[in-house]
Motif scaffolding. Structure first.
Motif, mmCIF file in Angstrom:
data_model
loop_
_atom_site.group_PDB
_atom_site.id
_atom_site.type_symbol
_atom_site.label_atom_id
_atom_site.label_comp_id
_atom_site.label_asym_id
_atom_site.label_seq_id
_atom_site.Cartn_x
_atom_site.Cartn_y
_atom_site.Cartn_z
ATOM 1 N N LYS A 1 0.824 -1.208 0.000
ATOM 2 C CA LYS A 1 0.000 0.000 0.000
ATOM 3 C C LYS A 1 0.858 1.259 0.000
ATOM 4 O O LYS A 1 0.530 2.255 -0.659
ATOM 5 N N ALA A 2 1.980 1.201 0.708
ATOM 6 C CA ALA A 2 2.868 2.361 0.789
ATOM 7 C C ALA A 2 3.779 2.488 -0.426
ATOM 8 O O ALA A 2 4.375 3.553 -0.646
ATOM 9 N N ASN A 3 3.879 1.428 -1.252
ATOM 10 C CA ASN A 3 4.798 1.432 -2.401
ATOM 11 C C ASN A 3 4.106 0.893 -3.652
ATOM 12 O O ASN A 3 4.532 -0.116 -4.231
ATOM 13 N N PRO A 4 3.054 1.573 -4.125
ATOM 14 C CA PRO A 4 2.304 1.060 -5.279
ATOM 15 C C PRO A 4 3.105 1.029 -6.568
ATOM 16 O O PRO A 4 2.746 0.300 -7.498
ATOM 17 N N GLY A 5 4.174 1.804 -6.651
ATOM 18 C CA GLY A 5 4.996 1.780 -7.851
ATOM 19 C C GLY A 5 5.952 0.611 -7.904
ATOM 20 O O GLY A 5 6.575 0.359 -8.937
ATOM 21 N N ILE A 6 6.085 -0.122 -6.790
ATOM 22 C CA ILE A 6 7.016 -1.249 -6.732
ATOM 23 C C ILE A 6 6.291 -2.580 -6.785
ATOM 24 O O ILE A 6 6.699 -3.501 -7.499
ATOM 25 N N VAL A 7 5.182 -2.682 -6.051
ATOM 26 C CA VAL A 7 4.505 -3.973 -5.975
ATOM 27 C C VAL A 7 2.996 -3.792 -5.980
ATOM 28 O O VAL A 7 2.455 -2.848 -5.391
#
Length: 411
Positions: A195-201
């Protein structure tokens, strides 16, 4: 006259050497180290690897370092059966031996003792990864690895950069269970990271199944149809085997990532062979037990040759080596500062909190990062790193060493 003086000087020197030879060796203070173990419970099969690994490191340290510091460590094994109640019932007897530090095995030990240890003044070293619910201040069970979620996050960032070009989010599915607090915590933490890193996973689904599922083919088909290009199973052997068999039944080869406790070395006989896991990964902040010539393997070989270590070169053996190396380095630092005969549990705890132990002290067994603990976090936070192995051509090889772990917020 000069020759007489010279002869007298030589005679005096010889007498001094003779007297030194007859003098007793420097006194050593013996400390009994409780080694919490499981020889009759669910993890009895792995203790023949963890137990000898612990003993090998202690034998080496006693000879190479302890003797100079006036310290001798003696391991005393306590079979907790990996049971919280059994650990709690044994603990008064353990305390009677006046331990200054000990070796923990896993969750039941932590559950039984974590709230007691600040009062009892006995730090314990855990070779497994930490959990989110351990991430509280003033904890005395200290994990040599960051949380499982930190380890997964480090791998996901590496995978996204190296396998997906770093330009888009990786679609991931994860299998876990709500029947285990540790495994449920993993799911909660990975979802918070995503949720905090939508551009990664992009987690297409967090799949909750039984701890020992009979078949997960339907669940795996569903997540693969949703586009999952990586499947995480950092939980137990039973779930890992179920996911791998489902992958084989579906005729797919999407990579699966495991942790140290269900590594390919643990799974190979259960799924047919190591070759059956070609493309799959092993990820954690420990050593990848490959056939490669590494500092870790050379240290292990030395223990076998010189100190009688009788355990195979294996990911599980490395857990015992890892935690015991951290323990003896803490004893070493405390003895140098306070004296080998003055060690207490409180001194050892303060040493663990105050000293940042360099990575070189651990021969690669801590993932390549230094070991630091703080009052706020009972696991390394300054420079945690993970190693990544992959099965290639039927052999496990290391594909990345010392991969930095991202800083995470509590979940």
């Amino acid at each position: 006259m000069t020759s007489i003086k010279s002869w007298a000087a030589r005679a005096a020197a010889a007498a001094g050497l003779f007297a030194s030879a007859l003098a007793p060796a420097a006194a050593q203070t013996v400390y009994q180290i409780p080694a919490l173990s499981d020889y009759s419970g669910p993890f009895a099969a792995i203790m023949p690897m963890i137990g000898p690994a612990r003993e090998g490191v202690v034998a080496w340290w006693n000879a190479e370092n302890g003797a100079r510091l006036g310290v001798k460590l003696e391991l005393k094994t306590y079979d907790t059966r990996y049971d919280t109640a059994q650990t709690a019932s044994l603990w008064p007897g353990v305390l009677a031996t006046k331990p200054v530090i000990g070796l923990s095995l896993g969750g039941p030990d932590t559950s039984a003792l974590q709230q007691r240890l600040p009062t009892d003044k006995v730090p314990m070293i855990l070779g497994s990864a930490a959990t989110g619910f351990q991430w509280r201040p003033n904890q005395w069970v200290l994990a040599t690895r960051p949380t499982f979620v930190h380890e997964v996050a480090g791998f996901l960032e590496w995978f996204q950069k190296n396998k997906a070009g770093g330009s888009r989010a990786v679609k991931v599915a994860m299998f876990t269970t709500e029947a285990s607090p540790t495994f449920a915590d993993m799911g909660k933490g990975v979802l918070a990271y995503a949720k905090a890193n939508p551009g990664i996973v992009n987690v297409v689904e967090m799949v909750y199944v039984e701890p020992q599922p009979a078949d997960v083919t339907l669940q795996l088909r569903r997540v693969l149809n949703a586009g999952a290009e990586l499947v995480l199973v950092p939980t137990n052997i039973q779930q890992a085997v179920a996911v791998k068999r489902a992958m084989q039944a579906l005729g797919k080869n999407v990579p699966i990532a495991y942790s140290i406790q269900n590594s390919p070395a643990m799974l190979q006989k259960l799924v047919g062979s190591m070759g059956a896991m070609d493309g799959d990964y092993e990820v954690h902040a420990g050593v990848i037990a490959t056939d490669e010539d590494t500092e870790s393997k050379r240290f292990y070989d030395m223990l076998v040759a010189k100190y009688g270590l009788k355990a195979p070169w294996h990911s599980i053996t490395s857990i015992g080596l890892n935690q015991t190396l951290v323990m003896v380095r803490a004893v070493e630092a405390a003895a140098r500062k306070h004296g080998g005969d003055k060690l207490t549990g409180e001194i050892l705890y303060n040493t663990l909190i105050d000293v940042d132990f360099p990575a070189k002290d651990f021969f690669g067994f801590t993932g390549g990062g230094e070991i630091d603990f703080s009052v706020e976090a009972p696991f390394p936070t300054k420079d945690p790193r993970v190693n990544i192995g992959q099965v290639v051509g039927g052999k496990l090889v290391t594909v990345a060493r010392g991969v930095p772990v991202p800083r995470l917020s509590k979940w």
